[in-house]
Write an enzyme that holds these catalytic residues in place. Sequence first.
Site: not given
Length: 177
Positions: A60, A33-34, A48, A50, A14, A10
Site C-alpha cells: 500500500e 494506492t487507495a 478488489h 477478494a 482493474s 467500473r
Amino acid sequence: MRQLVLGGVRSGKSRYAESLAKITGLPVIYIATARAGDDEMQARIQQHQAYRPADWVTLEVFDADLPKQLAKLMQQPKVILLDCLTLWLTQLLCEAPLSEALLEKVDGVLDELVEIVAAGGQAELIMVGNETGLGIMPIDALSRAFGDRAGLLHQRLAEVCEKVVLTVAGLPLVVKG
C-alpha cells in the site's frame, strides 16, 4: 513490457489489468494506492482484495514515495500491477491546501514517476488509471488541477509504454501496441 490501462469508473480496467498480470505466470506485486476514507470506499477496496489471488504480494503506497518504491521494484523479474494512478494523484493533491508550492511538489513527483517508468527495468509493469478527461471542464481550481495533471500524466506514460488499453463496458480497446 510497460502497459497503461485506462478507463472510467467500473469500466473493467482493474479486472482487465489483473488478468494481464495472471497470464504472465510471474510473481505479482500489487501496488494499491487507495485509502478508505468512508465505508463505501472500504467496500470497494475489499472487493478488489477478494478478487486478487492469495499469492500476490500487496504493497500500500499512498504518497510521494511511490516513484522511489517503484524504481526498486522495477529491478526484479516480476509483474508490478499499480492500481490506481489517479487515486494516488488525488491523494497527493489533497495532502495540503491547494497552492503553487503544492502543485510544484506534485509536478516534481509526477516527473519522477514518468522518468522511472521510461527507464524500465526487469519487471513487467501494468499501471491502471481513471480516464477522467471526457467530461466537462470542472468548476473549481482543485478539480481543474487534478484533470490537467491526470491527463498530462496519462499522455506522458502512454508515450513511454509499449501498450496502452482503454476499457469501455468491460471491453479492452487497444490504443497502442
